[in-house]
Design a protein around this motif. Structure first.
Motif, PDB file in Angstrom:
ATOM      1  N   TRP A   1       0.823  -1.181  -0.189  1.00  0.00           N
ATOM      2  CA  TRP A   1       0.034   0.086   0.106  1.00  0.00           C
ATOM      3  C   TRP A   1       0.823   1.166  -0.113  1.00  0.00           C
ATOM      4  O   TRP A   1       0.469   2.282  -0.417  1.00  0.00           O
ATOM      5  N   THR A   2       2.060   1.184   0.654  1.00  0.00           N
ATOM      6  CA  THR A   2       2.806   2.363   0.716  1.00  0.00           C
ATOM      7  C   THR A   2       3.403   2.735  -0.692  1.00  0.00           C
ATOM      8  O   THR A   2       3.884   3.860  -0.628  1.00  0.00           O
TER       9      THR A   2
ATOM     10  N   LEU B   1      -1.671  -0.795   7.603  1.00  0.00           N
ATOM     11  CA  LEU B   1      -1.890  -1.098   6.282  1.00  0.00           C
ATOM     12  C   LEU B   1      -1.569  -2.569   5.854  1.00  0.00           C
ATOM     13  O   LEU B   1      -1.919  -3.289   5.101  1.00  0.00           O
TER      14      LEU B   1
ATOM     15  N   THR C   1     -10.238  -1.972  -5.918  1.00  0.00           N
ATOM     16  CA  THR C   1      -9.561  -0.810  -5.598  1.00  0.00           C
ATOM     17  C   THR C   1      -8.747   0.226  -6.298  1.00  0.00           C
ATOM     18  O   THR C   1      -8.645   1.484  -6.034  1.00  0.00           O
TER      19      THR C   1
ATOM     20  N   PHE D   1      -7.233   4.551  -6.792  1.00  0.00           N
ATOM     21  CA  PHE D   1      -5.991   5.124  -6.927  1.00  0.00           C
ATOM     22  C   PHE D   1      -5.462   5.839  -8.005  1.00  0.00           C
ATOM     23  O   PHE D   1      -4.775   6.791  -8.251  1.00  0.00           O
TER      24      PHE D   1
ATOM     25  N   PHE E   1      -4.889   8.635   2.781  1.00  0.00           N
ATOM     26  CA  PHE E   1      -5.518   7.807   3.771  1.00  0.00           C
ATOM     27  C   PHE E   1      -6.783   7.901   3.914  1.00  0.00           C
ATOM     28  O   PHE E   1      -7.636   6.600   4.355  1.00  0.00           O
TER      29      PHE E   1
ATOM     30  N   TYR F   1      -7.296   4.959   1.009  1.00  0.00           N
ATOM     31  CA  TYR F   1      -6.952   3.835   1.654  1.00  0.00           C
ATOM     32  C   TYR F   1      -8.238   3.244   2.464  1.00  0.00           C
ATOM     33  O   TYR F   1      -8.772   2.194   2.304  1.00  0.00           O
ATOM     34  N   THR F   2      -8.897   4.063   3.266  1.00  0.00           N
ATOM     35  CA  THR F   2     -10.142   3.863   3.978  1.00  0.00           C
ATOM     36  C   THR F   2     -11.339   3.297   3.027  1.00  0.00           C
ATOM     37  O   THR F   2     -11.805   2.108   3.069  1.00  0.00           O
TER      38      THR F   2
ATOM     39  N   GLN G   1     -10.145  -0.244   1.772  1.00  0.00           N
ATOM     40  CA  GLN G   1     -10.558  -1.224   2.801  1.00  0.00           C
ATOM     41  C   GLN G   1     -12.052  -1.618   2.886  1.00  0.00           C
ATOM     42  O   GLN G   1     -12.477  -2.734   2.927  1.00  0.00           O
TER      43      GLN G   1
END
Length: 378
Positions: A6-7, A102, A118, A122, A202, A205-206, A209
């Motif tokens: 993820w990073t 993560l 996802t 991105f 972030f 990312y939420t 998820q």
């Protein structure tokens, strides 16, 4: 399946923030070391000093309408960036812990289909990042070159109005001030763009998820129904903790960003209305206003995505094979469905939520600032 990194998505943000002194390497903290010295020097020299000098000029010339309208929105934006740098330096370990979170098994996609699920978020985040970079870089180029374009550099005019404790019209102070202003605005905008998009990441990312959680819930079936349901419950709990952690760390700065962006957009509209479209300053103001617009759009867009994807979680539970589940598992699923219906939002100081609806309200506020300034000038 190979573990998903993820990073890697925010690698460029971490690189730039590390370069300017706001992201110590690895799990390191600020301490008595060379990196902390580098951070203090760069932030003070290119961040705090530029903001301080322009604020002094603004406060000592409040009766001068030209100076106030010319630098007020810039000064407010720069002070906000200094505030953001302080909060990031203070909370950088929280962000690092969240990135470690993560990498937990709960947050890992199970298959390529979930990765593909996802990827649209991105790609959109990356597009907005590039748009924000482009708009603000164009504004910087125009601002930095204005004295050359209008040939006012012969009169030792600087790109930005600012107070200095010396005569900036004489050499070599003029050249030093010119370079300092150019480097400072590049430094400030680099911090601003990468920090804003980091916070938005972030939220992204939420949302990602929540997409993975929804897919896992939709595929609940068979002998592993209860085991997978427990995993989904734990995943949901960790997503809520994850969201609250980064939201609490930057509550104040998100609120201040909305306030500053509304003022910046309003002042930008006013300055464009008083400047000829063929004037060299028109384009710098236009692209600066565009970047302020994109800043709050990124926050509100991905904040809205969190809300929408959270409401999708209980809906996906209906799509699982709950008919063949045991009575006990069906009751557990029903209870989880009730809990998952609670709203999950990202807010600004817990006063208002980041959503597209509030984004429109901010634009209305910007128009109100524009109308107010226009009336005051008239």
């Amino acid at each position: 399946m190979e573990r998903y990194n993820w990073t890697a998505i925010i690698r460029k943000n971490i690189f730039v923030l590390g370069l300017v002194g706001l992201w110590p390497k690895g799990t390191q903290k600020y301490g008595f070391n060379l990196y902390t010295t580098h951070a203090l020097v760069t932030i003070t020299l290119f961040g705090f000093t530029q903001s301080l000098f322009q604020t002094i000029l603004l406060l000592t010339n409040l009766n001068d309408v030209e100076i106030v309208t010319g630098i007020a929105f810039l000064s407010i934006s720069e002070m906000l960036v200094v505030l953001k740098m302080f909060y990031l330096a203070r909370n950088v370990q929280i962000f690092k812990r969240l990135l470690i979170t993560l990498d937990d098994d709960l947050f890992q996609p199970k298959n390529k289909e979930q990765v593909d699920l996802t990827s649209p978020s991105f790609k959109l985040w990356n597009l907005m990042y590039k748009m924000l970079w482009c708009s603000i870089n164009v504004a910087i180029v125009f601002w930095s070159l204005v004295p050359f374009i209008d040939k006012s550099i012969k009169d030792h005019n600087l790109p930005f109005l600012s107070w200095y404790p010396y005569n900036a019209k004489t050499s070599p102070f003029f050249e030093i001030s010119y370079v300092h202003q150019t480097l400072s605005i590049c430094f400030i905008t680099s911090v601003n763009v990468n920090l804003d998009t980091l916070i938005a990441a972030f939220m992204m990312y939420t949302g990602a998820q929540l997409d993975i959680l929804s897919d896992n819930l939709r595929n609940l079936e068979g002998e592993n129904f209860e085991e997978e349901l427990v995993r989904c419950v734990n995943h949901h709990r960790e997503i809520i903790k994850f969201t609250r952690s980064f939201n609490d760390a930057f509550n104040w700065t998100i609120f201040a960003q909305f306030f500053a962006s509304a003022i910046s957009i309003g002042f930008s509209m006013f300055l464009m209305s008083t400047t000829s479209p063929l004037n060299k300053e028109f384009y710098s103001i236009l692209f600066y206003g565009t970047s302020a617009f994109l800043e709050i759009l990124i926050y509100c867009w991905f904040g809205n995505e969190v809300q929408m994807k959270n409401t999708n979680v209980p809906i996906k539970m209906y799509e699982c094979n709950w008919v063949e589940a045991s009575r006990k598992n069906a009751k557990e699923l029903l209870f989880f469905m009730m809990v998952a219906q609670r709203p999950l939002t990202v807010s600004a100081l817990n006063l208002f939520e980041l959503s597209l609806e509030n984004f429109l309200k901010i634009l209305k506020s910007a128009w109100s600032y524009f109308a107010l300034v226009s009336q005051l000038i008239e």
